[in-house]
Design a protein around this motif. Structure first.
Motif, short mmCIF file in Angstrom:
data_model
loop_
_atom_site.label_atom_id
_atom_site.label_comp_id
_atom_site.label_asym_id
_atom_site.label_seq_id
_atom_site.Cartn_x
_atom_site.Cartn_y
_atom_site.Cartn_z
N GLY A 188 50.18 59.69 0.52
CA GLY A 188 50.68 61.03 0.21
C GLY A 188 52.18 61.11 0.10
N ASP A 210 51.64 70.77 -0.44
CA ASP A 210 50.23 71.08 -0.69
C ASP A 210 50.12 72.08 -1.84
OD1 ASP A 210 49.59 69.46 1.41
OD2 ASP A 210 48.97 71.07 2.76
N ILE A 278 44.15 62.98 -7.33
CA ILE A 278 43.99 64.01 -6.30
C ILE A 278 43.54 65.29 -6.98
CG2 ILE A 278 45.20 65.42 -4.59
CD1 ILE A 278 46.99 63.03 -4.02
N ARG A 281 45.18 69.19 -2.62
CA ARG A 281 45.54 68.87 -1.24
C ARG A 281 45.81 70.18 -0.51
NH1 ARG A 281 50.65 65.11 0.09
NH2 ARG A 281 51.72 67.12 0.36
N GLN A 285 45.17 67.67 3.66
CA GLN A 285 43.98 66.87 3.42
C GLN A 285 43.69 66.79 1.92
OE1 GLN A 285 42.06 65.18 5.78
NE2 GLN A 285 41.11 64.28 3.96
N ALA A 286 43.62 65.57 1.40
CA ALA A 286 43.39 65.38 -0.04
C ALA A 286 41.90 65.32 -0.35
CB ALA A 286 44.07 64.11 -0.53
#
Length: 484
Positions: A188, A210, A278, A281, A285-286
């Motif tokens: 990340g 995020d 991805i 996120r 948390q992805a």
């Protein structure tokens, strides 16, 4: 309370105001010029991106009090600008641009692809931001020296817009960062080794946040409004289609076509040249997805209209396709800027096969629309081979999804139902939900998913033998185009 979604795309910028039930209230849109300085090169003037954003935001929001803003954008497009003035040092290099193909070959020849794929989930290709940024640093006079002095900032379009909206916040989100080929999707963080490999100063890079958080506050409307949601266009559409459960999949038909398959917390490594990306996120948390990227979808209709003069308006293609001669098997491979997944052939160019003395505008229009269905099947074949949880239903959105003829052919050629939602502008809807959720205006995933509503389901009606015959014809045409 209302939410404003800014949708900055490849050919136009839109702003849509949604109410607290995520129903669209007002829309404003502006097209802007595309620049093609050489074959395979595609550029935008960043000033156009900012000017059209200002125009549509003020127009759409003029009769509303906006509580929160969400931003979605064309991904991978690169802007390099002055930190003091905000002015770009050169035109933006668009995601479709292929000028760095030779350098990508050099990276592959040096054995770097596995490292880059393992860390970023991507393949080495001019499509992604990293080699475009390197090109700007190497080719724009004094750019590298200024970057090393800390005078310049890099960003994808989301970062560039937030910078101007907020007066200098240098931020991005995880879904845009993961498309740069510089971001480690497991840790990340920006990947220092890849940046060193490409000679890219890490001081250029924005802070990664995020998808639902505060990105800054803007006073573009004359009062402070927080920017609370941001996502790359395809991930925003995945959320807008409420594909929150592993195994759900959407395909968006805009300038290009992008299919994303939610694989949950599992990072699936493709064996068939798809991308691992991805999906979003949240709270650090992805959630991951497999993605197949097609460079030319709606753009093929734009080509028919603007370059060929075959149609006066995009919607005309549906009627023309219906009138086309069934006896002619004309196949158009729209590799105008190379081929995307699963072929990844940046040097390929468009070709058309099966011309006869009687081939005319109707057959061209039908072949153009069919090319979108054929390319989507390419992606689905790869996804089915990579992941056993590939769904039986495909959710679709974007401008081309409004064409009943195109969606019926899509269902026919993939041999699966195609579901079109009532709200097809799912990119804007996705970031409106993110911003509204972060602001406490809207409910969470379960509430949003319950609001998803079907407009129409297209069930396949083509016989399997005919479907396979047509797809085999398409595959032969693609292989001929790339010289396989």
């Amino acid at each position: 309370m209302t939410i404003l979604a800014i949708d900055q795309g490849t050919t136009s910028t839109r702003a849509i105001v949604f109410d607290d039930g995520l129903r669209p209230l007002t829309t404003a849109q502006r097209e802007f010029p595309q620049h093609f300085p050489r074959s395979g090169w595609v550029e935008h003037d960043p000033a156009d991106l900012w000017a059209t954003t200002q125009a549509v935001v003020t127009e759409a929001a003029k009769d509303h009090r906006i509580a929160a803003i969400g931003i979605t954008n064309q991904r991978e497009t690169v802007v390099l600008w002055d930190r003091k003035t905000g002015e770009a040092v050169a035109n933006a290099i668009v995601w479709q641009d292929r000028r760095t193909a030779r350098f990508c070959d050099t990276l592959r020849d040096a054995g770097h692809e596995q490292t880059i794929t393992d860390r970023t989930g991507l393949l080495i290709d001019p499509y992604f931001s990293a080699t475009k940024l390197k090109w700007l640093l190497d080719e724009v006079p004094d750019a590298r020296a200024r970057a090393e002095r800390g005078e310049l900032a890099f960003g994808t379009v989301d970062s560039f817009l937030v910078w101007h909206l907020t007066g200098g916040a240098h931020v991005t989100d995880a879904t845009n960062a993961c498309r740069t080929m510089l971001f480690n999707i497991t840790t990340g963080d920006w990947d220092a080794e890849i940046c060193a490999m490409l000679d890219i100063p890490m001081s250029l890079l924005p802070e990664v946040r995020d998808n639902a958080t505060e990105f800054g506050v803007t006073e573009i409307l004359g009062y402070p409004v927080p920017i609370l949601g941001m996502a790359g266009d395809q991930q925003a559409a995945t959320m807008g289609q409420a594909c929150f459960a592993p195994g759900m999949m959407k395909s968006t038909y805009g300038t290009g076509c992008f299919a994303l398959l939610n694989t949950g917390g599992e990072r699936v490594a493709s064996q068939h040249r798809l991308l691992t990306t991805i999906a979003w996120r949240l709270d650090g948390q992805a959630t991951y997805a497999l993605e197949g990227s097609i460079f030319i979808a709606g753009a093929v209709v734009q080509w028919l209209r603007d370059a060929m003069g075959v149609v006066a308006a995009a919607p005309d293609t549906q009627g023309m396709a219906e009138r086309a001669d069934d006896e002619q098997d004309v196949v158009l491979v729209p590799a105008f800027t190379g081929l995307g997944a699963p072929w990844w052939q940046p040097d390929s160019r468009g070709a058309i096969f099966g011309l006869t003395r009687n081939t005319g505008p109707q057959e061209f229009a039908r072949a153009a629309l069919q090319s979108v269905g054929f390319q989507t099947r390419d992606l689905l074949e790869a996804m089915r081979a990579d992941w056993s949880g590939t769904p039986d239903v495909l959710r679709v959105d974007g401008g081309m999804a409004r064409s009943d003829w195109t969606m019926q052919f899509l269902a026919d050629i993939i041999g699966a139902p195609v579901d079109r939602p009532r709200v097809t502008e799912t990119t804007a809807l996705g970031v409106a939900w993110l911003a509204g959720w972060q602001a406490g205006i809207c409910g969470g995933m379960d509430d949003f998913a319950a609001r998803w509503a079907l407009d129409r389901r297209f069930d396949p009606g083509m016989e399997e033998a005919e479907r396979d015959r047509r797809y085999a014809h398409w595959t032969r045409a693609v292989k001929a185009t790339i010289g396989v």
